[in-house]
Write a protein that holds these residues in place. Structure first.
Motif, PDB file in Angstrom:
ATOM      1  N   THR A 160       0.807  -0.982   0.391  1.00  0.00           N
ATOM      2  CA  THR A 160      -0.376  -0.148  -0.104  1.00  0.00           C
ATOM      3  C   THR A 160       1.006   1.309   0.031  1.00  0.00           C
ATOM      4  O   THR A 160       0.485   1.958   0.289  1.00  0.00           O
ATOM      5  N   GLY A 161       2.445   0.594   0.623  1.00  0.00           N
ATOM      6  CA  GLY A 161       2.942   2.122   0.748  1.00  0.00           C
ATOM      7  C   GLY A 161       3.317   2.678   1.379  1.00  0.00           C
ATOM      8  O   GLY A 161       3.335   3.927   1.465  1.00  0.00           O
ATOM      9  N   ASP A 162       2.740   2.839   2.402  1.00  0.00           N
ATOM     10  CA  ASP A 162       2.004   2.703   3.602  1.00  0.00           C
ATOM     11  C   ASP A 162       3.909   3.574   4.320  1.00  0.00           C
ATOM     12  O   ASP A 162       4.456   2.451   4.415  1.00  0.00           O
ATOM     13  N   SER A 163       3.815   3.690   5.718  1.00  0.00           N
ATOM     14  CA  SER A 163       5.009   4.036   6.224  1.00  0.00           C
ATOM     15  C   SER A 163       4.857   4.775   7.505  1.00  0.00           C
ATOM     16  O   SER A 163       3.159   5.320   7.636  1.00  0.00           O
ATOM     17  N   LEU A 164       5.433   4.079   8.595  1.00  0.00           N
ATOM     18  CA  LEU A 164       5.148   5.113   9.543  1.00  0.00           C
ATOM     19  C   LEU A 164       4.799   6.854   9.589  1.00  0.00           C
ATOM     20  O   LEU A 164       4.599   7.569  10.495  1.00  0.00           O
ATOM     21  N   ASP A 165       5.858   7.775   8.683  1.00  0.00           N
ATOM     22  CA  ASP A 165       5.793   8.601   8.533  1.00  0.00           C
ATOM     23  C   ASP A 165       4.253   9.294   8.311  1.00  0.00           C
ATOM     24  O   ASP A 165       4.074  10.266   8.663  1.00  0.00           O
ATOM     25  N   THR A 216      -5.111   2.477  14.042  1.00  0.00           N
ATOM     26  CA  THR A 216      -3.863   1.476  14.022  1.00  0.00           C
ATOM     27  C   THR A 216      -4.558  -0.035  14.387  1.00  0.00           C
ATOM     28  O   THR A 216      -3.163  -0.835  14.022  1.00  0.00           O
ATOM     29  N   GLN A 217      -5.473  -0.563  12.838  1.00  0.00           N
ATOM     30  CA  GLN A 217      -5.391  -0.765  11.493  1.00  0.00           C
ATOM     31  C   GLN A 217      -3.704  -0.911  10.870  1.00  0.00           C
ATOM     32  O   GLN A 217      -3.148  -1.916  10.334  1.00  0.00           O
ATOM     33  N   ARG A 218      -3.238   0.518  10.745  1.00  0.00           N
ATOM     34  CA  ARG A 218      -2.068   0.541   9.474  1.00  0.00           C
ATOM     35  C   ARG A 218      -1.452   0.321  10.375  1.00  0.00           C
ATOM     36  O   ARG A 218       0.234   0.140   9.891  1.00  0.00           O
ATOM     37  N   LEU A 219      -1.456   0.732  11.926  1.00  0.00           N
ATOM     38  CA  LEU A 219       0.025   0.342  12.912  1.00  0.00           C
ATOM     39  C   LEU A 219       0.383  -1.243  12.754  1.00  0.00           C
ATOM     40  O   LEU A 219       1.515  -1.512  13.035  1.00  0.00           O
ATOM     41  N   ASP A 220      -0.574  -2.171  12.823  1.00  0.00           N
ATOM     42  CA  ASP A 220      -0.442  -3.298  12.533  1.00  0.00           C
ATOM     43  C   ASP A 220      -0.081  -4.010  11.859  1.00  0.00           C
ATOM     44  O   ASP A 220       0.910  -5.183  11.607  1.00  0.00           O
ATOM     45  N   VAL A 270      11.585   0.361  15.889  1.00  0.00           N
ATOM     46  CA  VAL A 270      10.555  -0.716  15.967  1.00  0.00           C
ATOM     47  C   VAL A 270       9.700   0.181  17.762  1.00  0.00           C
ATOM     48  O   VAL A 270       8.572   0.329  17.496  1.00  0.00           O
ATOM     49  N   GLN A 271      10.244   1.097  18.287  1.00  0.00           N
ATOM     50  CA  GLN A 271       9.805   1.778  19.463  1.00  0.00           C
ATOM     51  C   GLN A 271       8.709   2.371  18.731  1.00  0.00           C
ATOM     52  O   GLN A 271       7.986   3.458  19.852  1.00  0.00           O
ATOM     53  N   ARG A 272       8.747   3.843  17.538  1.00  0.00           N
ATOM     54  CA  ARG A 272       8.568   4.581  17.093  1.00  0.00           C
ATOM     55  C   ARG A 272       7.058   3.536  17.258  1.00  0.00           C
ATOM     56  O   ARG A 272       5.914   4.570  17.070  1.00  0.00           O
ATOM     57  N   ARG A 273       6.773   3.066  16.199  1.00  0.00           N
ATOM     58  CA  ARG A 273       5.520   2.129  16.002  1.00  0.00           C
ATOM     59  C   ARG A 273       4.613   1.655  17.631  1.00  0.00           C
ATOM     60  O   ARG A 273       3.782   2.114  17.835  1.00  0.00           O
ATOM     61  N   LYS A 274       5.068   1.398  18.568  1.00  0.00           N
ATOM     62  CA  LYS A 274       4.909   0.567  19.675  1.00  0.00           C
ATOM     63  C   LYS A 274       4.415   2.409  20.374  1.00  0.00           C
ATOM     64  O   LYS A 274       3.095   2.538  21.054  1.00  0.00           O
ATOM     65  N   LEU A 298       3.677   5.203  18.319  1.00  0.00           N
ATOM     66  CA  LEU A 298       2.403   5.631  17.835  1.00  0.00           C
ATOM     67  C   LEU A 298       1.193   4.672  17.949  1.00  0.00           C
ATOM     68  O   LEU A 298       0.380   5.398  18.802  1.00  0.00           O
ATOM     69  N   LYS A 299       0.741   3.978  18.449  1.00  0.00           N
ATOM     70  CA  LYS A 299      -0.222   3.099  18.526  1.00  0.00           C
ATOM     71  C   LYS A 299      -0.808   2.751  19.691  1.00  0.00           C
ATOM     72  O   LYS A 299      -1.603   3.330  19.968  1.00  0.00           O
ATOM     73  N   ALA A 300       0.287   3.599  21.130  1.00  0.00           N
ATOM     74  CA  ALA A 300      -0.072   3.331  22.467  1.00  0.00           C
ATOM     75  C   ALA A 300      -1.420   4.699  22.742  1.00  0.00           C
ATOM     76  O   ALA A 300      -2.096   4.939  22.969  1.00  0.00           O
ATOM     77  N   HIS A 301      -0.504   5.689  21.858  1.00  0.00           N
ATOM     78  CA  HIS A 301      -0.768   7.007  21.197  1.00  0.00           C
ATOM     79  C   HIS A 301      -2.333   7.162  20.935  1.00  0.00           C
ATOM     80  O   HIS A 301      -2.987   7.487  21.186  1.00  0.00           O
ATOM     81  N   VAL A 302      -2.208   6.379  19.874  1.00  0.00           N
ATOM     82  CA  VAL A 302      -3.570   6.373  19.268  1.00  0.00           C
ATOM     83  C   VAL A 302      -4.951   5.293  20.085  1.00  0.00           C
ATOM     84  O   VAL A 302      -5.708   5.962  20.030  1.00  0.00           O
ATOM     85  N   SER A 303      -4.039   4.730  20.851  1.00  0.00           N
ATOM     86  CA  SER A 303      -4.841   3.845  21.589  1.00  0.00           C
ATOM     87  C   SER A 303      -5.547   4.532  22.776  1.00  0.00           C
ATOM     88  O   SER A 303      -7.194   3.831  23.117  1.00  0.00           O
ATOM     89  N   ALA A 304      -4.812   5.548  23.889  1.00  0.00           N
ATOM     90  CA  ALA A 304      -5.818   6.630  23.841  1.00  0.00           C
ATOM     91  C   ALA A 304      -6.220   7.449  23.396  1.00  0.00           C
ATOM     92  O   ALA A 304      -7.216   7.583  23.742  1.00  0.00           O
TER      93      ALA A 304
END
Length: 427
Positions: free
Chosen positions: A24-29, A81-85, A97-101, A103-109
């Motif tokens: 999909t060309g997705d990225s953490l950025d 969240t789905q995109r991060l997963d 790896v920590q960056r993804r983690k 981001l996921k924690a903050h999206v969850s909050a």
């Protein structure tokens, strides 16, 4: 033929260990940019949700012009969240790896906060876990009675404890006309001690203002480009020893330094845009408040706060000599009562205990006059489970920093310039 087969198997094995391109060309950025948009739009639905933002002005303008509805924002958080997963950690360095983690924690909050805004009810502990990533222990109030007994023996006089404490503390109250020089001197000393250990941005600065009609005693508004606006609530008397607490907590090495190091490390050096926005109801706040409170003892270890208060701040405040040692012991014991507030807030927010009884319990266990206890209940009304970030946050940060080795300033700097999450502090 055999050599060709072996070569083919080798190439297939190599391909299996290489990080796969996302079709999909997705990225953490890209996800980070959409996370910022989500956070800014939540801020349009809940004033105060965005504690600080210093990213592109056009992103904020877009959020103001067309914020999504709460149901749309909840769906947006689910999609993030789905995109991060879907982003694989394979082949990534530890920071990514920590960056993804993170981001996921903050999206969850963010998702949890949106559900709360939509009417979902949670228990105090469940809410704290959903927003800040830590589940507090709620002890019976009777567990704090032995501490009250020790304080009762320390404070002169007889009769109800809270009025006696108020009478004892009267000798330490800064006259309003001298608030500015006393607070400024304290912040200057906090900065001097912090700068001796942490390389601060060359252009870092702050302004100081005194305000009223607020549920808090002090607030740092981070403006970006290493600048802060520090506000002090002058509605209630401010004890001279609180000047150091406020200077360290709101300024150095507290909120001002935390935000300045995050901006320099992530936004300016890495271009990680997610750190240009600070959502108040997020795991960031556990680290921010915990480190700001621990920073007081880090900057003024042992009896150094007592000495600076006695030798510098009290003369500036025009106060006569007083029993600084007894005042410091009172502060140490009072700190041990801090988590009683969680139990009181749990009962109050759940509706099990009414407003007046809650004010009475805050007055008793936090040793506040009733008007000050009413202001604290106003804080609880506004910020709810956020209160865990102060006492529990401080103790958790202290344990982690001091577990990193003998150079506690280095551990503190590592924490302040990181995407370490509350759950990581427990490891």
């Amino acid at each position: 033929m055999r050599a060709a087969v072996l070569m083919l198997l080798f190439l297939l094995g190599a391909c299996a260990t290489m990080p796969r391109a996302d079709p999909t060309g997705d990225s953490l950025d890209r996800i980070a940019k959409d996370y910022v948009a989500l956070t800014l739009e939540i801020g349009e639905r809940e004033p105060g949700y965005v504690d600080a933002y210093y990213g592109p002005a056009e992103w904020q303008a877009a959020a103001k012009a067309n914020p999504r509805t709460l149901p749309q924002l909840i769906q947006g958080a689910a999609v993030l969240t789905q995109r991060l997963d879907a982003v694989s950690d394979r082949g990534q360095d530890a920071a990514s790896v920590q960056r993804r983690k993170y981001l996921k924690a903050h999206v969850s909050a963010a998702s949890a906060r949106l559900r709360m805004l939509s009417g979902e009810k949670m228990s105090f502990a469940d809410e704290a876990w959903a927003l800040f990533g830590i589940r507090p222990e709620l002890k019976p109030l009777a567990d704090y009675d032995p501490i009250l007994a020790r304080i009762d023996a320390l404070v002169p006089g007889t009769g109800p404890l809270t009025p006696r404490i108020a009478a004892f503390k009267a000798g330490f109250v800064i006259p309003k006309a001298r608030l500015e020089p006393v607070i400024s001197a304290a912040i200057t000393e906090c900065r001097r001690r912090t700068a001796a250990h942490i390389a601060l941005p060359a252009n870092e600065r702050f302004t100081l203002a005194f305000v009223g009609d607020k549920p808090w005693s002090g607030y740092n508004y981070y403006l970006g480009d290493a600048a802060s606006k520090i506000e002090i609530n002058a509605d209630f008397p401010i004890d001279v020893d609180r000047a150091i607490d406020l200077g360290c907590h709101e300024g150095y090495p507290g909120h001002h330094v935390y935000n300045a190091l995050l901006e320099r490390t992530f936004v300016k050096e890495k271009g990680w845009v997610e750190m240009s926005v600070y959502p108040l109801f997020s795991p960031m706040s556990f680290v921010a408040e915990g480190s700001a409170n621990y920073g007081i003892d880090l900057a003024f270890p042992g009896n150094e706060a007592q000495a600076f208060t006695r030798d510098v701040l009290m003369p500036l405040a025009g106060l006569p000599p007083a029993d600084i040692a007894a005042d410091a012991e009172l502060g140490r014991l009072t700190r041990q009562l801090a988590r009683a507030e969680y139990t009181i807030a749990d009962d109050y927010l759940s509706g099990r205990v009414g407003r007046e009884e809650s004010i009475a319990m805050l007055s008793k266990y936090l040793l506040m006059q009733p008007d000050k206890a009413a202001q604290r209940l106003r804080f609880i009304d506004t910020y709810r489970s956020y209160i865990i970030n102060y006492g529990l946050g401080r103790d958790t940060v202290q344990a982690w920093v001091e577990g990193q080795g003998p150079d506690h300033w280095r551990g503190m700097e590592t924490l302040l310039a990181s995407q370490i999450l509350p759950v990581d502090l427990l490891k």
